[in-house]
Design a protein around this motif. Structure first.
Motif, mmCIF file in Angstrom:
data_model
loop_
_atom_site.group_PDB
_atom_site.id
_atom_site.type_symbol
_atom_site.label_atom_id
_atom_site.label_comp_id
_atom_site.label_asym_id
_atom_site.label_seq_id
_atom_site.Cartn_x
_atom_site.Cartn_y
_atom_site.Cartn_z
ATOM 1 N N MET A 1 33.303 54.782 32.911
ATOM 2 C CA MET A 1 33.223 53.509 33.474
ATOM 3 C C MET A 1 33.990 52.636 32.701
ATOM 4 N N SER A 2 34.335 53.028 31.309
ATOM 5 C CA SER A 2 35.095 52.190 30.427
ATOM 6 C C SER A 2 36.508 51.986 30.832
ATOM 7 N N GLN A 3 37.083 52.826 31.784
ATOM 8 C CA GLN A 3 38.270 52.591 32.273
ATOM 9 C C GLN A 3 38.330 51.909 33.392
ATOM 10 N N GLY A 4 36.946 51.727 34.134
ATOM 11 C CA GLY A 4 36.918 51.160 35.539
ATOM 12 C C GLY A 4 36.797 49.638 35.363
ATOM 13 N N LYS A 5 36.410 49.244 36.674
ATOM 14 C CA LYS A 5 35.989 47.764 36.755
ATOM 15 C C LYS A 5 34.638 47.451 36.732
ATOM 16 N N TYR A 6 34.291 46.473 36.108
ATOM 17 C CA TYR A 6 32.622 46.319 36.157
ATOM 18 C C TYR A 6 32.343 45.117 37.230
ATOM 19 N N LEU A 7 31.229 45.295 37.945
ATOM 20 C CA LEU A 7 31.205 44.168 39.017
ATOM 21 C C LEU A 7 30.858 42.963 38.423
ATOM 22 N N ASP A 8 30.023 42.798 37.348
ATOM 23 C CA ASP A 8 29.968 41.245 36.812
ATOM 24 C C ASP A 8 31.010 40.858 36.472
ATOM 25 N N ARG A 9 32.191 41.516 35.890
ATOM 26 C CA ARG A 9 33.522 40.607 35.523
ATOM 27 C C ARG A 9 34.251 40.465 36.443
ATOM 28 N N GLU A 10 34.275 41.327 37.652
ATOM 29 C CA GLU A 10 35.062 41.086 39.057
ATOM 30 C C GLU A 10 34.441 40.059 39.711
ATOM 31 N N LEU A 11 33.172 39.869 39.562
ATOM 32 C CA LEU A 11 32.614 38.691 40.481
ATOM 33 C C LEU A 11 33.232 37.190 39.709
ATOM 34 N N TYR A 12 32.989 37.570 38.568
ATOM 35 C CA TYR A 12 33.303 36.076 37.491
ATOM 36 C C TYR A 12 34.711 35.936 37.661
ATOM 37 N N LYS A 13 35.888 36.749 38.096
ATOM 38 C CA LYS A 13 36.945 36.313 38.312
ATOM 39 C C LYS A 13 37.231 36.019 39.465
ATOM 40 N N TYR A 14 36.568 36.840 40.651
ATOM 41 C CA TYR A 14 36.837 36.047 42.008
ATOM 42 C C TYR A 14 36.333 34.648 42.105
ATOM 43 N N GLY A 15 35.195 34.496 41.711
ATOM 44 C CA GLY A 15 34.475 33.190 41.732
ATOM 45 C C GLY A 15 35.320 31.878 41.143
ATOM 46 N N ARG A 16 36.090 32.336 39.877
ATOM 47 C CA ARG A 16 36.826 31.341 39.205
ATOM 48 C C ARG A 16 38.360 31.324 39.599
ATOM 49 N N GLY A 17 38.713 32.173 40.742
ATOM 50 C CA GLY A 17 40.089 32.480 41.151
ATOM 51 C C GLY A 17 40.414 31.582 42.377
ATOM 52 N N GLU A 18 41.636 31.636 42.775
ATOM 53 C CA GLU A 18 42.278 30.531 43.640
ATOM 54 C C GLU A 18 42.056 30.649 45.145
ATOM 55 N N ALA A 19 41.276 32.092 45.565
ATOM 56 C CA ALA A 19 41.076 32.579 46.955
ATOM 57 C C ALA A 19 39.893 31.355 47.186
ATOM 58 N N TYR A 20 40.135 31.041 48.613
ATOM 59 C CA TYR A 20 39.318 29.997 49.310
ATOM 60 C C TYR A 20 38.138 31.169 50.188
ATOM 61 N N PRO A 21 36.998 30.549 50.144
ATOM 62 C CA PRO A 21 36.194 31.561 50.921
ATOM 63 C C PRO A 21 35.470 31.048 52.068
ATOM 64 N N PHE A 22 36.255 31.230 53.240
ATOM 65 C CA PHE A 22 35.733 31.320 54.550
ATOM 66 C C PHE A 22 34.885 32.207 55.032
ATOM 67 N N HIS A 23 33.970 32.739 54.254
ATOM 68 C CA HIS A 23 32.947 33.642 54.417
ATOM 69 C C HIS A 23 31.629 33.147 53.999
ATOM 70 N N MET A 24 30.575 33.884 54.312
ATOM 71 C CA MET A 24 29.430 33.670 53.613
ATOM 72 C C MET A 24 29.304 34.027 52.125
ATOM 73 N N PRO A 25 28.230 33.425 51.215
ATOM 74 C CA PRO A 25 27.354 32.700 51.947
ATOM 75 C C PRO A 25 27.739 31.239 52.121
ATOM 76 N N GLY A 26 27.066 30.669 52.733
ATOM 77 C CA GLY A 26 27.363 28.979 53.159
ATOM 78 C C GLY A 26 27.227 27.889 52.210
ATOM 79 N N HIS A 27 26.854 28.354 50.735
ATOM 80 C CA HIS A 27 26.935 27.387 49.539
ATOM 81 C C HIS A 27 28.480 27.189 49.314
ATOM 82 N N LYS A 28 29.370 28.126 49.677
ATOM 83 C CA LYS A 28 30.661 28.068 49.250
ATOM 84 C C LYS A 28 30.963 27.799 47.738
ATOM 85 N N ARG A 29 30.102 28.649 46.875
ATOM 86 C CA ARG A 29 30.135 28.587 45.438
ATOM 87 C C ARG A 29 29.891 27.150 44.872
ATOM 88 N N GLN A 30 29.200 26.367 45.558
ATOM 89 C CA GLN A 30 28.620 25.016 44.941
ATOM 90 C C GLN A 30 27.158 24.833 44.949
#
Length: 481
Positions: free
Chosen positions: A1-30
């Motif tokens: 796993m040391s060379q792979g991706k960690y779910l918590d880190r990937e979620l952190y990056k996605y949530g703070r990235g530029e992609a806009y979520p036209f998907h659920m959940p309905g809170h849309k990160r707010q």
């Protein structure tokens, strides 16, 4: 796993990235509450003063009663295993083991799992169908009447309204029909938790005769993933049985973070809902009118009403069809994702679906509209769109049911090449996810049409789920005796 991706880190990056979520959940990160900013501080179990969901007498009892007030329901239960747990509990409470369930064929896979667990015989209601869009329509009340008149052993009826794509059936007329036979109507309204809060949207099944109505808060309201509610509206359903099965299908260690999220969502709707829903509806209506100007891409709207089985349409679901523009759903979604940073909820063979909620921003709608208009301007010109025609579900797409779901899943099985399985009995599910509606169910005959469609989708990069062989080359079938 040391060379792979960690779910918590990937979620952190996605949530703070530029992609806009036209998907659920309905809170849309707010966040809608300041009290859950550090979830580790609030993550508890059943300790003194915080009640027990499976024997609610204090704060959780009050919270569920509060939910009933907000939704104007008779009785509301919190679901922290999503609408799936609600469907399992509802079907189980309304049927006896080995009984018979009348259900829409476009129900979520959870309904089929419920039928399997209760060893039910399933009778299907098929929605109408629009070939050029590849879109399921509604369930006709007349079909419900015919099915119930033909079979006096049916113990309950289950339909989905609205569908994943926002299409509603005439729940009121269906409920009246079902109640004449003295049995309950279960409505999977997972995608309609927002319906009660503004008259821009169709009326909820809660107020049209649904005996049990199940809603996913996380899909279209500002609540965390996996949160839902079940409303029991009728004396036709035993409260004792319903609560017993809710205790069976929900975890014995319910997340207080999820239950707190439900409560915060309800409070937000009560305190700010009227104002925020009005803003949302204005934004939604404005940008739908902008998107209606597309020349080759197509945004379905109210013109669908009155088509076979389609009683109403939830306009919060933005469907974009590329059928007339010579572009398929996966290709359109890939462009939106890679070039414009827009992540949509679903890609179907012929369309994409953008899921919106009251938490979507003006900037988000503008980004989506500008991207689609730019794509539209570059696509094929001069295409004359075919008139829409919702007709009966094609018989060639209806697989013959030979065994019950439980019989097939419990039978001895063998694996075959998918292309050589025509005429055999399927031992497993095959579905696109989302939306999780089975195209093939255990116990059904595998048809040439299904095989051809599966092979075609595989070439287009559309993957079926449910098959144990992830390569989509082989399928488990009931072993011949």
């Amino acid at each position: 796993m040391s060379q792979g991706k960690y779910l918590d880190r990937e979620l952190y990056k996605y949530g703070r990235g530029e992609a806009y979520p036209f998907h659920m959940p309905g809170h849309k990160r707010q966040a809608v509450t300041p009290y859950l900013e550090n979830p580790y501080l609030e993550d508890i179990t059943e300790i003194t003063g915080f009640d027990n969901l499976h024997h609610a007498e204090g704060i959780l009892k009050e919270a569920q009663e509060y939910g009933a007030e907000i939704f104007r329901a008779k009785q509301t239960y919190f679901l922290i295993n999503g609408s799936t747990a609600g469907i399992l509990a509802a079907v189980s409470a309304c049927t006896k083991p080995g009984g018979k369930l009348l259900m829409a064929r476009n129900c979520h896979k959870a309904a089929y799992h419920a039928a399997c667990l209760r060893e039910l015989e399933t009778v299907y209601l098929y929605p109408s169908w629009e070939e050029s869009l590849g879109l399921n329509g509604g369930i006709c009340p007349e079909d419900v009447e015919a099915a119930l008149a033909a079979d006096g052993e049916i113990q309950a009826v289950l339909i989905t309204s609205p569908t994943y794509d926002g299409i509603l059936s005439d729940v009121k007329k269906i409920a009246e029909t079902v109640h004449r036979y003295g049995i309950p109507l279960i409505v999977d309204e997972a995608h309609g938790a927002h319906l009660p809060f503004h008259d821009y949207f169709p009326e909820s099944a809660l107020y049209q005769g649904g005996d049990i109505v199940i809603q996913s808060l996380h899909k279209t309201l500002p609540s965390l993933t996996q949160t839902a509610v079940l409303h029991n509206q009728s004396e036709l359903v035993s409260r004792e049985r319903l609560e017993r099965f809710l205790g069976i299908y929900q975890t014995s260690s319910p997340s207080y973070l999820l239950m707190a999220s439900i409560t915060a969502c309800l409070r937000y709707v009560e305190q700010r809902g009227e104002e925020e829903f009005e803003k949302y509806v204005c934004r939604l209506d404005k940008w739908r009118r902008v998107l209606a100007q597309m020349k080759t891409l197509y945004l379905p709207g109210k013109e669908l009403l009155g088509q076979k089985g389609i009683f109403d349409l939830d306009l919060s679901k933005i469907i974009i069809s590329g059928e007339g523009a010579n572009i398929d759903g996966p290709s359109l979604h890939r462009i939106l994702r890679e070039k414009y940073g827009l992540e949509l909820e679903m890609e179907a063979p012929k369309y994409v679906l953008a899921l919106t909620s009251l938490m979507d921003t003006e900037e988000g709608f503008q980004r989506l509209a500008e991207a689609l208009l730019e794509i539209d301007s570059r696509l094929m010109k001069g295409y004359k769109r075919k008139p829409l025609s919702f007709t009966d579900y094609p018989q060639e797409l209806c697989s013959r049911q030979i065994l019950s779901i439980s019989q097939a899943m419990e039978s001895e099985q063998e694996e075959r090449n998918l292309t050589e399985s025509r005429g055999l009995i399927s031992g497993e599910f095959a579905y696109l996810y989302p939306p999780g509606i089975p195209l093939l169910v255990p116990g059904e005959e595998i048809t040439e049409e299904f095989i051809e469609q599966a092979v075609r989708w595989e070439k287009e990069g559309i993957r079926l789920q449910g098959l144990s062989d992830y390569t989509q080359k082989r399928i488990k079938t009931v072993k011949k005796r």
